[in-house]
Scaffold this motif. Sequence first.
Motif, mmCIF file in Angstrom:
data_model
loop_
_atom_site.group_PDB
_atom_site.id
_atom_site.type_symbol
_atom_site.label_atom_id
_atom_site.label_comp_id
_atom_site.label_asym_id
_atom_site.label_seq_id
_atom_site.Cartn_x
_atom_site.Cartn_y
_atom_site.Cartn_z
ATOM 1 N N THR A 263 4.106 -13.072 0.614
ATOM 2 C CA THR A 263 4.648 -13.426 -0.685
ATOM 3 C C THR A 263 4.694 -12.169 -1.550
ATOM 4 O OG1 THR A 263 2.499 -13.879 -1.690
ATOM 5 C CG2 THR A 263 3.554 -15.694 -0.486
ATOM 6 N N GLN B 70 1.189 -11.284 -2.513
ATOM 7 C CA GLN B 70 0.436 -10.711 -1.395
ATOM 8 C C GLN B 70 0.874 -9.277 -1.120
ATOM 9 O OE1 GLN B 70 1.316 -13.711 1.599
ATOM 10 N NE2 GLN B 70 -0.774 -14.512 1.509
ATOM 11 N N GLY C 240 -6.459 -9.203 -5.843
ATOM 12 C CA GLY C 240 -5.664 -9.957 -4.873
ATOM 13 C C GLY C 240 -6.146 -9.852 -3.437
ATOM 14 N N GLU C 241 -7.203 -9.084 -3.202
ATOM 15 C CA GLU C 241 -7.673 -8.872 -1.826
ATOM 16 C C GLU C 241 -8.217 -10.162 -1.208
ATOM 17 O OE1 GLU C 241 -9.881 -5.327 -1.256
ATOM 18 O OE2 GLU C 241 -10.676 -5.913 0.694
ATOM 19 N N ALA C 242 -8.844 -11.003 -2.014
ATOM 20 C CA ALA C 242 -9.429 -12.236 -1.474
ATOM 21 C C ALA C 242 -8.362 -13.107 -0.815
ATOM 22 C CB ALA C 242 -10.145 -13.001 -2.590
ATOM 23 N N GLU C 243 -7.181 -13.168 -1.430
ATOM 24 C CA GLU C 243 -6.108 -13.998 -0.860
ATOM 25 C C GLU C 243 -5.636 -13.430 0.477
ATOM 26 O OE1 GLU C 243 -1.564 -15.498 -1.900
ATOM 27 O OE2 GLU C 243 -2.865 -14.758 -3.500
ATOM 28 N N LEU C 244 -5.562 -12.108 0.569
ATOM 29 C CA LEU C 244 -5.147 -11.475 1.833
ATOM 30 C C LEU C 244 -6.205 -11.659 2.909
ATOM 31 C CD1 LEU C 244 -3.541 -8.162 0.528
ATOM 32 C CD2 LEU C 244 -2.364 -10.160 1.469
ATOM 33 N N THR C 245 -7.465 -11.660 2.503
ATOM 34 C CA THR C 245 -8.537 -11.909 3.465
ATOM 35 C C THR C 245 -8.456 -13.343 3.985
ATOM 36 O OG1 THR C 245 -9.982 -10.283 2.412
ATOM 37 C CG2 THR C 245 -11.036 -11.965 3.774
ATOM 38 N N ALA C 246 -8.234 -14.276 3.080
ATOM 39 C CA ALA C 246 -8.128 -15.681 3.488
ATOM 40 C C ALA C 246 -6.949 -15.896 4.430
ATOM 41 C CB ALA C 246 -7.988 -16.562 2.247
ATOM 42 N N ALA C 247 -5.894 -15.093 4.259
ATOM 43 C CA ALA C 247 -4.713 -15.225 5.110
ATOM 44 C C ALA C 247 -4.854 -14.463 6.427
ATOM 45 C CB ALA C 247 -3.485 -14.720 4.352
#
Length: 259
Positions: A9, A12, A186-193
Amino acid sequence: MTAPAPTLTEIQQAALIRKLTALADDEIILAQRGGEWTGHAPILEEDIALANIAQDELGHAGLYLELRRALDGTDPDALAFTRSAEDYTSARFVELPKGDWAFTMLRQYLYDAYEALWLDAARQSVYAPLAEVANKAFREERFHLQHTALWVERLALGTPESTRRTQDALNALWPYVGQLFQPVEGEAELTAAGVLPDLSAVKARWDGLVVPHLSVQCGLSLPPAGAEQPGRDTHTEHLAPLLDEMQRVYRAHPDAELW
């Protein structure tokens, strides 16, 4: 066959650009500090070895910035050589002056352990371009770690003077090391993905590797944990003069095509 990179996204992609830039900035600045020993290391073999390590770190920075170029088209050389200290996102840990040999070897060891474990985890990234870069850089970083771990042990268990200097280096560096594990926005979202490694898991592995090596194998005393670190937009007073030196030639000849 390598799996295709997932579609990111817009949010992301912006976060991944921030992370790649931070990774590259750490490598560039640490490489510059390592390069300051060229011609000054205590023995010839180590002069060559540290120069090679610094070159490898610059190479890793180039890999990260090429990944960024694929996302937003920015030129890696321009990013490295035209941004000011305010625009760099390096950790304060790598900005500190090179100090004595014990300081340099200990910093390089602490960083190599962090980078090797991060790269090891990044090899499992669902973002195939990052996984490929991590696989390539991990092999080099593993050798760096073996080299600097032995140096730290040699210095810590050497003479009373080398032990004192290594302990002093640990006391000075320990408060700064936590910033290496500080996520970008925004790193947490990339880690979750599954795009980026879980930094808390990397930190746990780092503690499991570094703490016993320093305290048990090397006989050093670990200082108390440092206070909470500021963000990567806050730098030491040492970064700006380092960039002035590093960027001087590029800025003097911005249109040069051959070097």
